[in-house]
Motif scaffolding. Structure first.
Motif, PDB file in Angstrom:
ATOM      1  N   LEU A 127      -1.026   4.137   8.748  1.00 40.08           N
ATOM      2  CA  LEU A 127      -0.546   5.517   8.893  1.00 40.08           C
ATOM      3  C   LEU A 127       0.977   5.622   8.812  1.00 40.08           C
ATOM      4  CD1 LEU A 127      -2.972   6.941  11.595  1.00 40.08           C
ATOM      5  CD2 LEU A 127      -2.940   7.395   9.148  1.00 40.08           C
ATOM      6  N   MET A 128       1.677   4.519   9.044  1.00 36.07           N
ATOM      7  CA  MET A 128       3.140   4.543   8.896  1.00 36.07           C
ATOM      8  C   MET A 128       3.534   4.769   7.434  1.00 36.07           C
ATOM      9  SD  MET A 128       4.938   4.255  11.663  1.00 36.07           S
ATOM     10  CE  MET A 128       6.562   3.575  11.279  1.00 36.07           C
ATOM     11  N   VAL A 129       2.721   4.278   6.497  1.00 34.48           N
ATOM     12  CA  VAL A 129       3.109   4.369   5.076  1.00 34.48           C
ATOM     13  C   VAL A 129       2.259   5.372   4.295  1.00 34.48           C
ATOM     14  CG1 VAL A 129       4.191   2.110   4.891  1.00 34.48           C
ATOM     15  CG2 VAL A 129       1.726   2.301   4.569  1.00 34.48           C
ATOM     16  N   ASN A 130       1.284   6.013   4.961  1.00 35.65           N
ATOM     17  CA  ASN A 130       0.477   7.041   4.286  1.00 35.65           C
ATOM     18  C   ASN A 130       0.529   8.311   5.116  1.00 35.65           C
ATOM     19  OD1 ASN A 130      -1.218   5.661   1.973  1.00 35.65           O
ATOM     20  ND2 ASN A 130      -1.147   4.225   3.687  1.00 35.65           N
ATOM     21  N   GLU A 131       0.923   9.410   4.482  1.00 34.02           N
ATOM     22  CA  GLU A 131       1.028  10.668   5.216  1.00 34.02           C
ATOM     23  C   GLU A 131      -0.284  11.030   5.883  1.00 34.02           C
ATOM     24  OE1 GLU A 131       2.556  14.173   3.204  1.00 34.02           O
ATOM     25  OE2 GLU A 131       4.006  12.821   2.257  1.00 34.02           O
ATOM     26  N   GLU A 132      -1.368  10.757   5.162  1.00 32.21           N
ATOM     27  CA  GLU A 132      -2.676  11.189   5.631  1.00 32.21           C
ATOM     28  C   GLU A 132      -3.708  10.257   5.018  1.00 32.21           C
ATOM     29  OE1 GLU A 132      -4.137  15.721   5.999  1.00 32.21           O
ATOM     30  OE2 GLU A 132      -4.245  14.857   4.017  1.00 32.21           O
ATOM     31  N   ILE A 133      -4.728   9.907   5.786  1.00 28.48           N
ATOM     32  CA  ILE A 133      -5.738   9.013   5.207  1.00 28.48           C
ATOM     33  C   ILE A 133      -7.106   9.349   5.794  1.00 28.48           C
ATOM     34  CG2 ILE A 133      -5.466   7.118   6.864  1.00 28.48           C
ATOM     35  CD1 ILE A 133      -5.495   5.331   4.166  1.00 28.48           C
ATOM     36  N   SER A 134      -8.143   9.234   4.970  1.00 23.69           N
ATOM     37  CA  SER A 134      -9.467   9.639   5.429  1.00 23.69           C
ATOM     38  C   SER A 134     -10.152   8.512   6.198  1.00 23.69           C
ATOM     39  CB  SER A 134     -10.332  10.029   4.235  1.00 23.69           C
ATOM     40  OG  SER A 134     -10.677   8.878   3.509  1.00 23.69           O
ATOM     41  N   PHE A 135     -11.157   8.892   6.954  1.00 23.07           N
ATOM     42  CA  PHE A 135     -11.916   7.917   7.737  1.00 23.07           C
ATOM     43  C   PHE A 135     -12.481   6.831   6.828  1.00 23.07           C
ATOM     44  CE2 PHE A 135     -15.647   6.241   9.853  1.00 23.07           C
ATOM     45  CZ  PHE A 135     -15.200   6.040  11.147  1.00 23.07           C
ATOM     46  N   ASN A 136     -13.045   7.260   5.679  1.00 27.53           N
ATOM     47  CA  ASN A 136     -13.670   6.284   4.781  1.00 27.53           C
ATOM     48  C   ASN A 136     -12.669   5.309   4.183  1.00 27.53           C
ATOM     49  OD1 ASN A 136     -16.297   7.093   5.141  1.00 27.53           O
ATOM     50  ND2 ASN A 136     -16.125   8.709   3.586  1.00 27.53           N
ATOM     51  N   ASP A 137     -11.491   5.823   3.808  1.00 25.58           N
ATOM     52  CA  ASP A 137     -10.462   4.927   3.269  1.00 25.58           C
ATOM     53  C   ASP A 137     -10.024   3.921   4.337  1.00 25.58           C
ATOM     54  OD1 ASP A 137     -10.401   5.843   0.677  1.00 25.58           O
ATOM     55  OD2 ASP A 137      -8.898   7.369   1.089  1.00 25.58           O
ATOM     56  N   LEU A 138      -9.880   4.407   5.564  1.00 27.06           N
ATOM     57  CA  LEU A 138      -9.504   3.511   6.668  1.00 27.06           C
ATOM     58  C   LEU A 138     -10.553   2.423   6.860  1.00 27.06           C
ATOM     59  CD1 LEU A 138      -8.167   5.634   9.667  1.00 27.06           C
ATOM     60  CD2 LEU A 138      -6.975   3.821   8.446  1.00 27.06           C
ATOM     61  N   LYS A 139     -11.810   2.846   6.799  1.00 26.31           N
ATOM     62  CA  LYS A 139     -12.910   1.906   7.012  1.00 26.31           C
ATOM     63  C   LYS A 139     -12.892   0.806   5.951  1.00 26.31           C
ATOM     64  CE  LYS A 139     -17.285   2.737   6.251  1.00 26.31           C
ATOM     65  NZ  LYS A 139     -18.554   3.495   6.199  1.00 26.31           N
ATOM     66  N   GLN A 140     -12.687   1.232   4.684  1.00 27.87           N
ATOM     67  CA  GLN A 140     -12.625   0.250   3.590  1.00 27.87           C
ATOM     68  C   GLN A 140     -11.464  -0.718   3.770  1.00 27.87           C
ATOM     69  OE1 GLN A 140     -12.395   2.618   0.062  1.00 27.87           O
ATOM     70  NE2 GLN A 140     -14.555   2.352  -0.420  1.00 27.87           N
ATOM     71  N   LEU A 141     -10.307  -0.160   4.148  1.00 20.70           N
ATOM     72  CA  LEU A 141      -9.121  -1.001   4.275  1.00 20.70           C
ATOM     73  C   LEU A 141      -9.241  -1.983   5.429  1.00 20.70           C
ATOM     74  CD1 LEU A 141      -6.451   1.738   3.626  1.00 20.70           C
ATOM     75  CD2 LEU A 141      -6.594  -0.399   2.357  1.00 20.70           C
ATOM     76  N   MET A 142      -9.818  -1.515   6.537  1.00 20.29           N
ATOM     77  CA  MET A 142      -9.882  -2.368   7.726  1.00 20.29           C
ATOM     78  C   MET A 142     -11.100  -3.284   7.717  1.00 20.29           C
ATOM     79  SD  MET A 142      -7.225  -1.485   9.486  1.00 20.29           S
ATOM     80  CE  MET A 142      -7.676  -2.566  10.818  1.00 20.29           C
ATOM     81  N   GLU A 143     -12.078  -2.964   6.868  1.00 20.13           N
ATOM     82  CA  GLU A 143     -13.316  -3.741   6.809  1.00 20.13           C
ATOM     83  C   GLU A 143     -13.990  -3.829   8.182  1.00 20.13           C
ATOM     84  OE1 GLU A 143     -11.742  -7.287   5.112  1.00 20.13           O
ATOM     85  OE2 GLU A 143     -11.970  -6.578   3.056  1.00 20.13           O
TER      86      GLU A 143
END
Lengths: 209, 99
Positions: B24-40
């Motif tokens: 979230l420091m480098v993305n203004e806004e991010i969706s739950f699904n994108d977060l889930k994919q990134l964090m695995e």
């Protein structure tokens, strides 16, 4: 040991997540090599066609107005096919790499990357179409190089940062080409062909070997 | 000398919470699904950490729709940014302290 390494690992994690969430890192060097090869083949075919038109030894003759129209149509077709072939090949190799890295091919980073490339390219496309209408053919090659260079510079924020050097290269060639306008095809082949291949090999060497 | 570990934020002990904050420091806004994919991570696991961050006032939740599907997005708050920066500084000081 555990305690001394923990803060270092945490910082590494932070860096990794920041990069992974903001940059599309699966752009493959092979994509550059393939796109560059397409461009070289296309430039070669184009030079043959233009040459045979100039000496009046084609299916169409230089002397008739129809000849110029036929050549124009042929060159447009070559340009279109080259773009499709280069884009498809580039996509295939990048798709393969993203599979390998286990990152999705279509996520927020890709969308951002696509927009940042497409906007300068679309603006450039309008400019070039208008140049063609006004029959300013000499400025088409430098126009392609300059707008593509700007698109790459814009994209470098959202993918492997080294792509900006490819962008600088295209910009320099495009600007030089403005004053050596009769060598448009040579500059075009150098920029879209040779520079892509050099960049592709460099990226492959650095990240994929 | 001040104890550098004292400045470490307990909330960021979790790798998942730290990861979410980094994103979230480098993305203004991010969706739950994108977060889930990134964090695995799994839905439930991620959701509980997000609630924790929200309750601490570090992130903001925006509930929206794409068509009929819910689309929840997250962004960082001023307080979250400040806490995250202090945490990084504390980590850096620890590394300096070790050397």
């Amino acid at each position: 040991m555990q305690e001394t390494n923990a803060p270092f690992e945490a910082l590494q994690d932070i860096k990794k997540m920041m990069e992974r969430s903001s940059r599309f890192i699966s752009l493959s060097g092979w994509s550059g090599i393939m796109a560059g090869s397409c461009a070289l083949v296309a430039a070669y075919i184009t030079s043959i066609r233009i040459h045979c038109w100039e000496i009046g030894d084609c299916l169409f003759s230089k002397l008739t107005g129809d000849g110029a129209e036929a050549l124009k149509l042929e060159l447009f077709t070559i340009a279109g096919l080259t773009f499709v072939a280069a884009f498809t090949l580039a996509f295939i190799f990048t798709y393969r790499r993203s599979k390998k890295n286990k990152v999705p091919i279509w996520d927020a980073t890709v969308k951002r990357l696509m927009w940042s490339v497409m906007i300068p390219l679309i603006a450039g496309a309008f400019m070039l179409l208008r140049m063609i209408e006004l029959e300013q053919y000499q400025l088409i090659a430098p126009g392609c190089l300059i707008f593509y260079g700007i698109a790459l510079l814009n994209a470098s924020k959202y993918t492997l940062g080294e792509i900006r050097f490819l962008g600088y290269g295209q910009l320099i060639l495009g600007i030089l080409n403005l004053w050596y306008e009769s060598y448009g095809l040579h500059f075009w082949a150098l920029g879209f062909g040779v520079l892509h291949i050099i960049y592709g090999v460099w990226m492959w060497w650095k990240y994929e070997r | 000398m001040k104890n550098p570990i004292g400045n470490l934020n307990k909330i960021f002990d979790s790798r998942i919470r730290l990861g979410v904050m980094s994103i979230l420091m480098v993305n203004e806004e991010i969706s739950f699904n994108d977060l889930k994919q990134l964090m695995e991570v799994t839905d439930g696991n991620l959701a509980s950490h997000l609630i924790n961050l929200e309750e601490n006032g570090f992130i903001k939740v925006h509930k929206g729709f794409i068509g009929r599907k819910t689309n929840t997005t997250y962004s960082i708050t001023k307080a979250g940014e400040k806490a995250f920066k202090e945490h990084i500084e504390a980590l850096e000081n620890m590394i300096k302290g070790v050397k």
